[in-house]
Write a protein that holds these residues in place. Structure first.
Motif, PDB file in Angstrom:
ATOM      1  N   LYS A  83      -2.948   3.752   3.716  1.00  0.00           N
ATOM      2  CA  LYS A  83      -3.263   4.415   2.450  1.00  0.00           C
ATOM      3  C   LYS A  83      -3.733   5.855   2.664  1.00  0.00           C
ATOM      4  CE  LYS A  83      -4.565   0.243  -0.134  1.00  0.00           C
ATOM      5  NZ  LYS A  83      -5.700  -0.553  -0.670  1.00  0.00           N
ATOM      6  N   ALA A 126       0.813  -1.221   0.000  1.00  0.00           N
ATOM      7  CA  ALA A 126       0.000   0.000   0.000  1.00  0.00           C
ATOM      8  C   ALA A 126       0.845   1.269   0.000  1.00  0.00           C
ATOM      9  CB  ALA A 126      -0.932   0.006   1.221  1.00  0.00           C
ATOM     10  N   ARG A 127       2.054   1.194   0.585  1.00  0.00           N
ATOM     11  CA  ARG A 127       2.882   2.386   0.759  1.00  0.00           C
ATOM     12  C   ARG A 127       4.325   2.104   0.368  1.00  0.00           C
ATOM     13  NH1 ARG A 127       1.252   5.959   4.778  1.00  0.00           N
ATOM     14  NH2 ARG A 127       3.264   6.987   4.465  1.00  0.00           N
TER      15      ARG A 127
END
Length: 429
Positions: free
Chosen positions: A150, A88-89
């Protein structure tokens, strides 16, 4: 651990930091997990069900980008949410999950600690997210945590579970973890004796603005044998303070006088656990050692040395029980046991902002007391020898802890005036 963690294998980084967390009582033998994703996309992670108090580099597991597992153990059962965070990151390169008691306290009452309780925590921790409870080790838990990351968070309270934090590297993640747990502890201890007060965003921004600016660089520097000895002494006390929970990675300043107004001081923006001899900054004639940036509190230390010839060492730090008094504004009465009063006498409280450069800070630097608490900021301890000053810090923190812990038992009964006078006559005259 070296400051250039890119030169340290992920296995060794992880074992070093999990050892710190365990020894500081911020996780249990079976609890908590740490991971690092490397440039190849491989994830290095702590193993499942292996003693966190004795992990070795050889115990760390590598989960390859293709899912292949390399190592002699199973990866942590929470590996799914580590993987989900990295997906997600992409900016997150390390993740810490643990069950530190104070943050667990917040998680089980379903609250988020307000990091505006001290000056710098807001910038270190950033905004804090909140992940709803899901089955540990499940893909569902990974999904809800990833959803929070997120949103831009790097620190998440996990409902009825603990906390998870990310960073650009493991040092960054650990600083965030330690600062957030410190805030939680300070708030919890503060609520035992009063009502915590919080800084406004404007007050924090004012602190950040006034703290900028550094001394001019000196053209050349000389290192005497005496100075080299003092550098080692400073490093040892800083690391000891971290080990004792009297200082955190992201905050704490220690200095020692050289002669007259010249002194050595710790730097800014270097993790306190990793501080080394060549990090210490020499200040002479109002100039700093070239290529180094001293603590942003260097000017306060300089003023204390200039106006107090008997002070030869200073520790400026945040310890949780002392700061419980700092965030509530409650008077810390050290007439608890003879040693506390003999060493410290009375500990005054200074208002937040009196430590700003632009403020008339005579309350802090003139007739400098052994210990002074600046509200929502720090405690300043002064003394002659550095070990003596550190002892004063320990005594002050122990005294504060005794009062906080005793608060639920009944009203404190301090040593009376006659007993104090007896102590004064025997030990201070």
């Amino acid at each position: 651990m070296s400051k250039n963690i890119k030169l340290i294998h992920p296995r060794n980084q992880i074992t070093e930091v999990i050892s710190r967390i365990y020894k500081r009582g911020m996780t249990t033998t079976s609890g908590g997990n740490i991971s690092i994703i490397d440039d190849n996309g491989d994830i290095w992670v702590t193993p499942s069900a292996i003693d966190k108090g004795s992990l070795r580099a050889s115990d760390i597991i590598c989960v390859k980008k293709d899912g292949t597992i390399i190592g002699k153990h199973k990866p942590s059962s929470e590996f799914p949410f580590h993987k989900a965070i990295y997906e997600a990151r992409p900016d997150i390169r390390s993740v810490i999950h643990a069950h530190p008691p104070a943050l667990v306290s917040f998680s089980i009452v379903r609250q988020i600690p307000n990091t505006n309780v001290i000056s710098q925590a807001k910038h270190i921790c950033g905004p804090i997210g909140y992940a709803k409870y899901r089955l540990p080790g499940s893909e569902d838990l990974g999904d809800v945590i990833a959803d929070e990351f997120k949103k831009g968070y790097k620190a998440i309270i996990m409902e009825n579970h603990g906390t998870v934090l990310g960073g650009s590297d493991l040092t960054d993640a650990y600083e965030r973890f330690e600062a957030l747990e410190f805030c939680a502890r300070t708030i919890l201890y503060g609520t035992q004796i009063g009502t915590p007060n919080y800084l406004t965003d404007e007050q924090i921004e004012a602190f950040e603005s006034q703290a900028k600016g550094v001394l001019p660089e000196m053209e050349s520097v000389e290192y005497s044998s005496e100075e080299l000895e003092k550098r080692l002494e400073i490093c040892n006390i800083v690391k000891r303070s971290c080990q004792q929970g009297l200082m955190i990675s992201s905050y704490g300043t220690v200095s020692m006088r050289l002669k007259e107004g010249d002194f050595l001081i710790t730097p800014t923006d270097i993790n306190r656990w990793d501080i080394d001899l060549d990090d210490i900054v020499q200040i002479k004639n109002g100039q700093r050692e070239a290529g180094k940036t001293p603590s942003r509190a260097a000017w306060i230390h300089q003023e204390i040395y200039n106006r107090n010839p008997d002070v030869n060492s200073i520790i400026m730090t945040q310890s949780p029980y002392l700061m419980a008094f700092g965030i509530t504004g409650k008077h810390l009465n050290v007439r608890t046991i003879p040693e506390s009063w003999i060493f410290l006498q009375d500990i005054n409280l200074a208002e937040y902002g009196t430590h700003f450069r632009t403020h008339n800070n005579s309350e802090i630097v003139d007739n400098c007391s052994t210990a002074l608490i600046i509200k929502n900021d720090s405690v300043i301890i002064t003394g002659d020898k550095l070990l003596q000053t550190f002892d004063y810090l320990e005594v002050a923190e122990f005294s504060a802890k005794s009062i906080v812990l005793g608060h639920g038992l009944g009203e404190m009964v301090p040593i009376n005036d006659e007993q104090v006078e007896d102590l004064r006559q025997k030990f201070l005259t």
